[in-house]
Each structure stands twice: as C-alpha cells, then as structure tokens.
Design an enzyme around this catalytic site. Sequence first.
Site, PDB file in Angstrom:
ATOM      1  N   ASN A 174       4.379  19.708  15.038  1.00  0.00           N
ATOM      2  CA  ASN A 174       5.350  18.844  15.723  1.00  0.00           C
ATOM      3  C   ASN A 174       4.748  17.484  16.086  1.00  0.00           C
ATOM      4  O   ASN A 174       5.388  16.449  15.899  1.00  0.00           O
ATOM      5  CB  ASN A 174       5.875  19.531  16.984  1.00  0.00           C
ATOM      6  CG  ASN A 174       6.616  20.812  16.652  1.00  0.00           C
ATOM      7  OD1 ASN A 174       6.900  21.081  15.484  1.00  0.00           O
ATOM      8  ND2 ASN A 174       6.915  21.607  17.668  1.00  0.00           N
ATOM      9  N   THR A 232      36.378 -22.173   6.769  1.00  0.00           N
ATOM     10  CA  THR A 232      36.813 -21.195   7.776  1.00  0.00           C
ATOM     11  C   THR A 232      38.043 -20.539   7.165  1.00  0.00           C
ATOM     12  O   THR A 232      38.819 -21.207   6.476  1.00  0.00           O
ATOM     13  CB  THR A 232      37.205 -21.849   9.118  1.00  0.00           C
ATOM     14  OG1 THR A 232      38.255 -22.781   8.875  1.00  0.00           O
ATOM     15  CG2 THR A 232      36.037 -22.584   9.760  1.00  0.00           C
ATOM     16  N   HIS A 233      38.186 -19.238   7.372  1.00  0.00           N
ATOM     17  CA  HIS A 233      39.286 -18.479   6.752  1.00  0.00           C
ATOM     18  C   HIS A 233      39.263 -18.616   5.231  1.00  0.00           C
ATOM     19  O   HIS A 233      40.303 -18.538   4.585  1.00  0.00           O
ATOM     20  CB  HIS A 233      40.652 -18.943   7.276  1.00  0.00           C
ATOM     21  CG  HIS A 233      40.742 -19.037   8.765  1.00  0.00           C
ATOM     22  ND1 HIS A 233      41.140 -17.992   9.573  1.00  0.00           N
ATOM     23  CD2 HIS A 233      40.422 -20.055   9.618  1.00  0.00           C
ATOM     24  CE1 HIS A 233      41.109 -18.368  10.837  1.00  0.00           C
ATOM     25  NE2 HIS A 233      40.653 -19.613  10.898  1.00  0.00           N
ATOM     26  N   SER A 251      29.183  -7.291 -20.161  1.00  0.00           N
ATOM     27  CA  SER A 251      30.101  -6.155 -20.262  1.00  0.00           C
ATOM     28  C   SER A 251      30.003  -5.577 -21.663  1.00  0.00           C
ATOM     29  O   SER A 251      29.779  -6.295 -22.634  1.00  0.00           O
ATOM     30  CB  SER A 251      31.527  -6.641 -19.990  1.00  0.00           C
ATOM     31  OG  SER A 251      32.462  -5.843 -20.701  1.00  0.00           O
ATOM     32  N   ASN A 283      27.816 -11.013 -15.301  1.00  0.00           N
ATOM     33  CA  ASN A 283      28.134 -10.428 -14.000  1.00  0.00           C
ATOM     34  C   ASN A 283      26.998 -10.515 -12.985  1.00  0.00           C
ATOM     35  O   ASN A 283      25.848 -10.281 -13.332  1.00  0.00           O
ATOM     36  CB  ASN A 283      28.526  -8.962 -14.186  1.00  0.00           C
ATOM     37  CG  ASN A 283      29.688  -8.806 -15.140  1.00  0.00           C
ATOM     38  OD1 ASN A 283      30.607  -9.641 -15.154  1.00  0.00           O
ATOM     39  ND2 ASN A 283      29.655  -7.773 -15.959  1.00  0.00           N
ATOM     40  N   TYR A 331      10.981  19.693  20.016  1.00  0.00           N
ATOM     41  CA  TYR A 331      11.215  19.691  18.574  1.00  0.00           C
ATOM     42  C   TYR A 331      12.286  20.696  18.188  1.00  0.00           C
ATOM     43  O   TYR A 331      12.330  21.814  18.682  1.00  0.00           O
ATOM     44  CB  TYR A 331       9.919  20.007  17.805  1.00  0.00           C
ATOM     45  CG  TYR A 331      10.134  19.980  16.295  1.00  0.00           C
ATOM     46  CD1 TYR A 331      10.071  18.772  15.598  1.00  0.00           C
ATOM     47  CD2 TYR A 331      10.430  21.136  15.584  1.00  0.00           C
ATOM     48  CE1 TYR A 331      10.302  18.733  14.227  1.00  0.00           C
ATOM     49  CE2 TYR A 331      10.669  21.106  14.211  1.00  0.00           C
ATOM     50  CZ  TYR A 331      10.597  19.897  13.539  1.00  0.00           C
ATOM     51  OH  TYR A 331      10.829  19.861  12.190  1.00  0.00           O
ATOM     52  N   GLN A 340      13.747  17.219  11.130  1.00  0.00           N
ATOM     53  CA  GLN A 340      13.231  17.028   9.771  1.00  0.00           C
ATOM     54  C   GLN A 340      14.188  16.147   8.958  1.00  0.00           C
ATOM     55  O   GLN A 340      13.798  15.537   7.976  1.00  0.00           O
ATOM     56  CB  GLN A 340      13.055  18.393   9.089  1.00  0.00           C
ATOM     57  CG  GLN A 340      12.527  18.334   7.676  1.00  0.00           C
ATOM     58  CD  GLN A 340      12.139  19.716   7.161  1.00  0.00           C
ATOM     59  OE1 GLN A 340      11.131  20.267   7.599  1.00  0.00           O
ATOM     60  NE2 GLN A 340      12.930  20.274   6.277  1.00  0.00           N
TER      61      GLN A 340
HETATM   62  N1  ARG Z   1       8.408  19.575   8.083  1.00  0.00           N
HETATM   63  C1  ARG Z   1       8.623  19.483   9.482  1.00  0.00           C
HETATM   64  C2  ARG Z   1       9.385  18.182   9.804  1.00  0.00           C
HETATM   65  O1  ARG Z   1       9.472  17.360   8.968  1.00  0.00           O
HETATM   66  C3  ARG Z   1       7.323  19.469  10.190  1.00  0.00           C
HETATM   67  C4  ARG Z   1       7.378  19.994  11.578  1.00  0.00           C
HETATM   68  C5  ARG Z   1       7.697  21.425  11.567  1.00  0.00           C
HETATM   69  N2  ARG Z   1       7.505  22.064  12.812  1.00  0.00           N
HETATM   70  C6  ARG Z   1       7.958  23.291  13.005  1.00  0.00           C
HETATM   71  N3  ARG Z   1       7.724  23.801  14.142  1.00  0.00           N
HETATM   72  N4  ARG Z   1       8.627  23.918  12.093  1.00  0.00           N
HETATM   73  O2  ARG Z   1       9.932  18.021  10.872  1.00  0.00           O
END
Ligand code: ARG
Length: 475
Positions: free
Chosen positions: A111, A156-157, A278, A286, A318, A323
């Site tokens: 983490n 403008t516009h 094209s 383009n 966490y 992720q």
């Molecule tokens: N691959 C995980 C991420 O990107 C790493 C951390 C994972 N931690 C866990 N307790 N599963 O967040």
Amino acid sequence: MSEAMWGGRFAKTTDEMINDFQASISFDKRMYREDIAGSIAHATMLATCGIISGADRDAIIGGLKDILAKIENGEFSFDVALEDIHMNIEKRLTDAIGDAGARLHTARSRNDQVALDTHMYVRRETVEVLRLILDMQRALIETAKKNADVMMPGYTHLQRAQPILFAHHLLAYFSMLARDFERFRGVYARADIMPLGAGALAGTTFPIDRKMVADALHFDRIYTNSLDAVSDRDYIMEFLFAASILMVHLSRLSEETILWCSREFSFVELDDAHCTGSSMMPQTKNPDVSELVRGKTGRVAGHLMAMLMTVKGLPLAYNKDLQEDKEGVFDAIDTVKFSLAVYARILRGMKVRKDVMRRAVEEDFSNATDLADYLAKKGLPFRKAHAVAGEAVGYCIEKKKWLQDLSMDEFKKLSPLFDEDIREAILPETCVKNRDSLGGTSNAQVEAQLAAADALVAEEEKETDGLASKQVNVV
Ligand code: ARG
C-alpha cells in the site's frame, strides 16, 4: 498453502479468471524504475537503521540492478500470477538472492509501496509535461514574431468583431498555457510528498527513518499521517484536472485551426506533412491532428470524472478500488504529452495567409466601433455615437458599400461631427494601433506582451531544469 507471496493463510490458489481480473501488471509495469529506485532507498535505510544487515542490503541492491537491466533489455517476463510490478520484482529478486530478497519487504506494505511508485512516476512525468508546455509556448512566440504585422478580424459569436493582430490572438493561447504551467507546477508540489513508511496503514513497529528515504528519493515533504499517505490520490486527480484544462485549451486552438484552414476562411495552410487525404475524394487535405486533439480532450476529461468517482465514498485507508488510479492517469500522461508535441509541430509548419486575413478585415464592418469611438471623442455621448455608427452600417449594407467607401457628404449626413480625419480613424492600422490599453491589441501592447512572454519562458525553463535534476535515476 498457496504459492502467492501472501499465500500463507490460503488453502487454495487463486482462480485464474479472478487473477486476470485483479492483476495490474499489464499496466503498472511501466513503473518498474520507480519501484526499483524505491526499493533501493528502502533497503539502504533498513540497513542504516540496523533492521537488515549490510550484506543483505548489498545483495538486494545488486539483485535489483540486475532485474532493472533485464527489464530494460526485454529479458524479463512479467507474470500475471504475481499480480503487479511490486511482486513481480520482489519474487524474481528472492528467486535470485534468497533470504536477503525475502527481507526487502520488512517494514513496508504494497500500500505504501504503490503510493511511493505512483508519486515518483507522476512527479517525473509532470516535469515532462512542463517541458512540453514550455516548447508549445515557444512555438506560439515564434509564430507570433514571424507574423508580427499580420492583422485579422477578432471574433465574437464567430462574427467579425474588431481588427486585431494575429500575434495578439496567438498570445492569448500563450497566456492560457502559462496558467497550465502554473497548475502543473502545483501538481508537482502535491506529488512531491513521500508516503513510504506508512506501512499498510498505521505505520510500522520497526525503527525506520522516513526522512532518510525522502532525502534519497529527493522528496520535498513526507506525509504526516500514515492513513492519508496510503489513501491520498489528490495528486492524481489534480494531474487529471490540470490535464483536462490543458486539453480544453488545445481543443479550442484545434477548433480554430480547423476553421482557419477550411476553404471558407483560408487564413492558414498546414504543412502537407502534417495532414492526410481522403481515400475517395482526391482533393481533400484534412487537419487530422487538430481533430484528434479536439477528440482526445473528451477522453482526458473522462479520466478525471472516473477518478473522482472512484475515490468518492471510499473508506480509509487502502481499498483495491485505488488500483483504478493508474490506467486513466497513464493514458492522460501519454495523451497530453503527444498532443503538446504534435501541436508545436503544427504551429511551426503553419503558413499564415496574410493577404486573406487582411481582406477579411477590410471587407467588413469590424471598424464600426472605431467610427463610434471617433464620434464619442468629438463629444457625442457613446450610446448616441453607437446609434449613428449602427445607422451608418445599415446604410452601407443597403448601398453595398463599406464604411471606408462613404463620401464626405454621406458621412456629414449621418453626423455633422464627421470630418476628413474620419478616414484615417477607421483604417485597420489605426483601429489596431489605438487599442493601446493595457493588454490590448495595439502593436506596442503586443510587443510588450511578447517581451513579457520571452521573460516568462526563460523563468519557466530554469524552473523545469531544476525539477528535472531532482528526478531519481537508478544506474
Ligand atoms: N496493485 C496494487 C495497486 O495498484 C498494489 C497495492 C495492493 N495492495 C493490496 N493490499 N492488495 O493498488
């Protein structure tokens, strides 16, 4: 017992489909340098604090450098069963050096490890973005200077409004990019905080030295709260926010480029090497790059929304949801860098059609405000002067003339305040030159803007170089 690095309490191995779903190795492998640099700093600190031996430290560092070389030479095979970059590297290290490798994860959790890697990765890429913003700013300055005497209608516009210098228009984008630079500078500051040492969430029982790790990895600050350290994704949301605004700026410039190189405008011509044709219509050329930049803007803004929604409602600390922080920001990084780089090229290759822009200024009523200002300066209240100028335009439309084509008699009929000097007063050059208020389009103001832009770029360059030299390179 399962084979996984956390397999001790598990009686079964992970279901293959579940593993494919939860693994992040396919995208987080791009942080391998950060992961290795972080582990080297961590192992060095562990040894200095007497938590592992010097011999273990040396074996770890040697082993990690071998792995780095293998990855860079394409000789490392990533294993999805090992989930992520952290465990891929740690497992390979332990296979190679044994127990020393198995000691690396002391006083650390994935983490805080993943938080560390992502901070370092975003920090480094932010410097690259700053560098590319800077080059785009330079391209704008160059284009403005190369076309210093080009006039165009300001809109403008999307209606022709008042004559301006083309350089003035370009410098508006310079100013937007200057704010983008500031915003990314802020992103950098929030990415530059060191999370390692938070452990899984609560800190660690080992006598670690977080300051030592922060210094080794050139972090300015250390997270003061371990829960916050592993839960914070503000810097990623901020990156995505800064990236979204930057893309919106590029998208507006793209829209104008697309209009300008249409036959209807014909204000600019893009380099052949920057356009495509094209497959059916032989005549088309383009502005794909501009269209794609405009198109990709939605995608980057989408990543911002996704990240905000991912973090919203997450309990501390966490959660695996976090992720989901990577793919969006990685894609935004790639998109923003590519867009800036190609756009600088588009600008440098762009031909500006001075004559066409000039005609667009002359064959129109964009000097009507100047006609009103003329009368107001002769004492007529501006509201009344505005009405006379409007009448003059109506009269011209009926007679199929421009304001500058009116005879002195016709002028006098509209208002006795008109004199010979009205001719000079409504020339495009006069209209531009007289808008000399601070930040206006007059030649003098635009020159001052250019000088300020040059000075700012020099400052930004120094700042970017300073930040680049702070990035950690493992060798
Ligand atoms: N691959 C995980 C991420 O990107 C790493 C951390 C994972 N931690 C866990 N307790 N599963 O967040």
